[in-house]
Write a protein that holds these residues in place. Structure first.
Motif, PDB file in Angstrom:
ATOM      1  N   ILE A   1       0.859  -1.184   0.000  1.00 21.80           N
ATOM      2  CA  ILE A   1       0.000   0.000   0.000  1.00 21.80           C
ATOM      3  C   ILE A   1       0.895   1.234   0.000  1.00 21.80           C
ATOM      4  N   ASP A   2       0.634   2.132  -0.922  1.00 20.75           N
ATOM      5  CA  ASP A   2       1.413   3.361  -1.024  1.00 20.75           C
ATOM      6  C   ASP A   2       1.014   4.314   0.102  1.00 20.75           C
ATOM      7  N   ALA A   3       1.913   4.505   1.045  1.00 21.64           N
ATOM      8  CA  ALA A   3       1.655   5.364   2.203  1.00 21.64           C
ATOM      9  C   ALA A   3       2.992   5.861   2.735  1.00 21.64           C
ATOM     10  N   ASP A   4       2.942   6.849   3.594  1.00 22.74           N
ATOM     11  CA  ASP A   4       4.153   7.373   4.222  1.00 22.74           C
ATOM     12  C   ASP A   4       4.593   6.394   5.306  1.00 22.74           C
ATOM     13  N   PRO A   5       5.739   5.729   5.115  1.00 28.95           N
ATOM     14  CA  PRO A   5       6.143   4.708   6.086  1.00 28.95           C
ATOM     15  C   PRO A   5       6.478   5.266   7.462  1.00 28.95           C
ATOM     16  N   VAL A   6       7.013   6.466   7.542  1.00 27.92           N
ATOM     17  CA  VAL A   6       7.369   7.028   8.846  1.00 27.92           C
ATOM     18  C   VAL A   6       6.099   7.302   9.650  1.00 27.92           C
ATOM     19  N   ILE A   7       5.105   7.887   9.004  1.00 22.34           N
ATOM     20  CA  ILE A   7       3.835   8.157   9.690  1.00 22.34           C
ATOM     21  C   ILE A   7       3.178   6.850  10.120  1.00 22.34           C
ATOM     22  N   ALA A   8       3.090   5.907   9.204  1.00 23.08           N
ATOM     23  CA  ALA A   8       2.404   4.642   9.497  1.00 23.08           C
ATOM     24  C   ALA A   8       3.103   3.867  10.610  1.00 23.08           C
ATOM     25  N   ILE A   9       4.416   3.813  10.577  1.00 18.48           N
ATOM     26  CA  ILE A   9       5.158   3.072  11.604  1.00 18.48           C
ATOM     27  C   ILE A   9       5.051   3.773  12.958  1.00 18.48           C
ATOM     28  N   CYS A  10       5.159   5.093  12.964  1.00 16.29           N
ATOM     29  CA  CYS A  10       4.979   5.828  14.228  1.00 16.29           C
ATOM     30  C   CYS A  10       3.587   5.557  14.808  1.00 16.29           C
ATOM     31  N   ALA A  11       2.568   5.593  13.955  1.00 12.65           N
ATOM     32  CA  ALA A  11       1.208   5.335  14.429  1.00 12.65           C
ATOM     33  C   ALA A  11       1.077   3.911  14.964  1.00 12.65           C
ATOM     34  N   GLY A  12       1.713   2.954  14.308  1.00 11.50           N
ATOM     35  CA  GLY A  12       1.684   1.580  14.802  1.00 11.50           C
ATOM     36  C   GLY A  12       2.316   1.461  16.178  1.00 11.50           C
ATOM     37  N   LEU A  13       3.424   2.132  16.357  1.00 11.55           N
ATOM     38  CA  LEU A  13       4.121   2.069  17.642  1.00 11.55           C
ATOM     39  C   LEU A  13       3.343   2.770  18.755  1.00 11.55           C
ATOM     40  N   LEU A  14       2.643   3.851  18.419  1.00 11.78           N
ATOM     41  CA  LEU A  14       2.042   4.705  19.451  1.00 11.78           C
ATOM     42  C   LEU A  14       0.521   4.632  19.537  1.00 11.78           C
ATOM     43  N   HIS A  15      -0.124   3.795  18.728  1.00 12.14           N
ATOM     44  CA  HIS A  15      -1.587   3.836  18.668  1.00 12.14           C
ATOM     45  C   HIS A  15      -2.264   3.596  20.020  1.00 12.14           C
ATOM     46  N   ASP A  16      -1.711   2.777  20.884  1.00 13.18           N
ATOM     47  CA  ASP A  16      -2.320   2.478  22.191  1.00 13.18           C
ATOM     48  C   ASP A  16      -1.632   3.203  23.348  1.00 13.18           C
ATOM     49  N   ILE A  17      -0.877   4.234  23.049  1.00 10.57           N
ATOM     50  CA  ILE A  17      -0.073   4.897  24.072  1.00 10.57           C
ATOM     51  C   ILE A  17      -0.928   5.585  25.141  1.00 10.57           C
ATOM     52  N   GLY A  18      -2.201   5.799  24.874  1.00 12.62           N
ATOM     53  CA  GLY A  18      -3.085   6.429  25.850  1.00 12.62           C
ATOM     54  C   GLY A  18      -3.642   5.490  26.904  1.00 12.62           C
ATOM     55  N   ILE A  19      -3.363   4.203  26.781  1.00 16.22           N
ATOM     56  CA  ILE A  19      -3.938   3.237  27.716  1.00 16.22           C
ATOM     57  C   ILE A  19      -3.568   3.515  29.180  1.00 16.22           C
ATOM     58  N   PRO A  20      -2.292   3.710  29.516  1.00 18.82           N
ATOM     59  CA  PRO A  20      -1.993   3.945  30.945  1.00 18.82           C
ATOM     60  C   PRO A  20      -2.716   5.171  31.516  1.00 18.82           C
ATOM     61  N   GLU A  21      -2.778   6.248  30.743  1.00 19.34           N
ATOM     62  CA  GLU A  21      -3.442   7.458  31.226  1.00 19.34           C
ATOM     63  C   GLU A  21      -4.963   7.237  31.324  1.00 19.34           C
ATOM     64  N   ALA A  22      -5.536   6.518  30.369  1.00 16.70           N
ATOM     65  CA  ALA A  22      -6.971   6.208  30.429  1.00 16.70           C
ATOM     66  C   ALA A  22      -7.288   5.361  31.658  1.00 16.70           C
ATOM     67  N   GLU A  23      -6.452   4.374  31.914  1.00 20.57           N
ATOM     68  CA  GLU A  23      -6.676   3.541  33.099  1.00 20.57           C
ATOM     69  C   GLU A  23      -6.546   4.352  34.377  1.00 20.57           C
ATOM     70  N   ARG A  24      -5.576   5.264  34.400  1.00 18.70           N
ATOM     71  CA  ARG A  24      -5.379   6.102  35.588  1.00 18.70           C
ATOM     72  C   ARG A  24      -6.566   7.039  35.800  1.00 18.70           C
ATOM     73  N   LYS A  25      -7.029   7.680  34.732  1.00 21.37           N
ATOM     74  CA  LYS A  25      -8.102   8.674  34.845  1.00 21.37           C
ATOM     75  C   LYS A  25      -9.491   8.062  34.987  1.00 21.37           C
ATOM     76  N   TYR A  26      -9.759   7.012  34.205  1.00 14.87           N
ATOM     77  CA  TYR A  26     -11.124   6.496  34.112  1.00 14.87           C
ATOM     78  C   TYR A  26     -11.294   5.093  34.686  1.00 14.87           C
TER      79      TYR A  26
END
Length: 180
Positions: free
Chosen positions: A54-79
């Motif tokens: 798939i023609d896409a920006d690899p840096v953006i896609a890979i960064c998103a893959g690495l960070l997509h769930d990065i909000g989990i610890p904060e969500a668990e802490r807050k909610y």
């Protein structure tokens, strides 16, 4: 995973180094939560696989893959939970901070944060990077969904879950018995 990026992605040494830094800050942020680290690595591995088709920006896609769930610890802490919506709310500020810490360009940060903010929302962002992230995350998350199901049921689930043809083909290869 990032050690052997396919040549087809045409990443230079600086981009590869940057992606290694993003991986490191993700792992540091999750700390001892090996399950979250492994999930991010598995999703990113599928992102890299899909980028070959798939023609896409690899840096953006890979960064998103690495960070997509990065909000989990904060969500668990807050909610006290980490459902998709709370991940989408809490993930972007954390992703923004981590990407800024490794010197990411503001425009890259904005795009990755938009992906993180929508990664549980069908049709959340109209971009190939979003579709890649969606399918890569589904490829990992479908394991528990298809377990014990008949091939016809698995095929139906995959048909509804995947949004790219390469993602669907990879899902069939992973989840359907040979010859189906």
């Amino acid at each position: 995973m990032l050690d052997q990026l396919p040549e087809i992605l045409q990443l230079d040494a600086e981009q590869k180094h940057f992606l290694q830094q993003v991986r490191q800050v993700m792992e540091t942020y999750f700390g001892t939560d090996i399950r979250r680290i492994t999930h991010a690595q598995d999703v990113t591995g599928h992102v890299i696989d899909l980028l070959q088709y798939i023609d896409a920006d690899p840096v953006i896609a890979i960064c998103a893959g690495l960070l997509h769930d990065i909000g989990i610890p904060e969500a668990e802490r807050k909610y006290g939970r980490c459902d998709g919506k709370s991940q989408e709310i809490e993930g972007p500020p954390v992703a923004r901070m981590l990407l800024a810490d490794v010197g990411a360009d503001e425009s890259l940060i904005d795009v990755v944060c938009e992906l993180v903010a929508n990664h549980h929302t069908p049709n959340g962002v109209d971009s190939p990077e979003f579709r890649i992230l969606w399918d890569a995350d589904a490829l990992v998350n479908l394991t528990g969904v298809v377990e014990g199901k008949e091939p016809y049921a698995i095929e139906s689930i995959l048909d509804k879950a995947m949004v790219t043809e390469p993602g669907y083909r990879l899902a069939c290869k992973i989840y359907l018995p040979a010859g189906k």
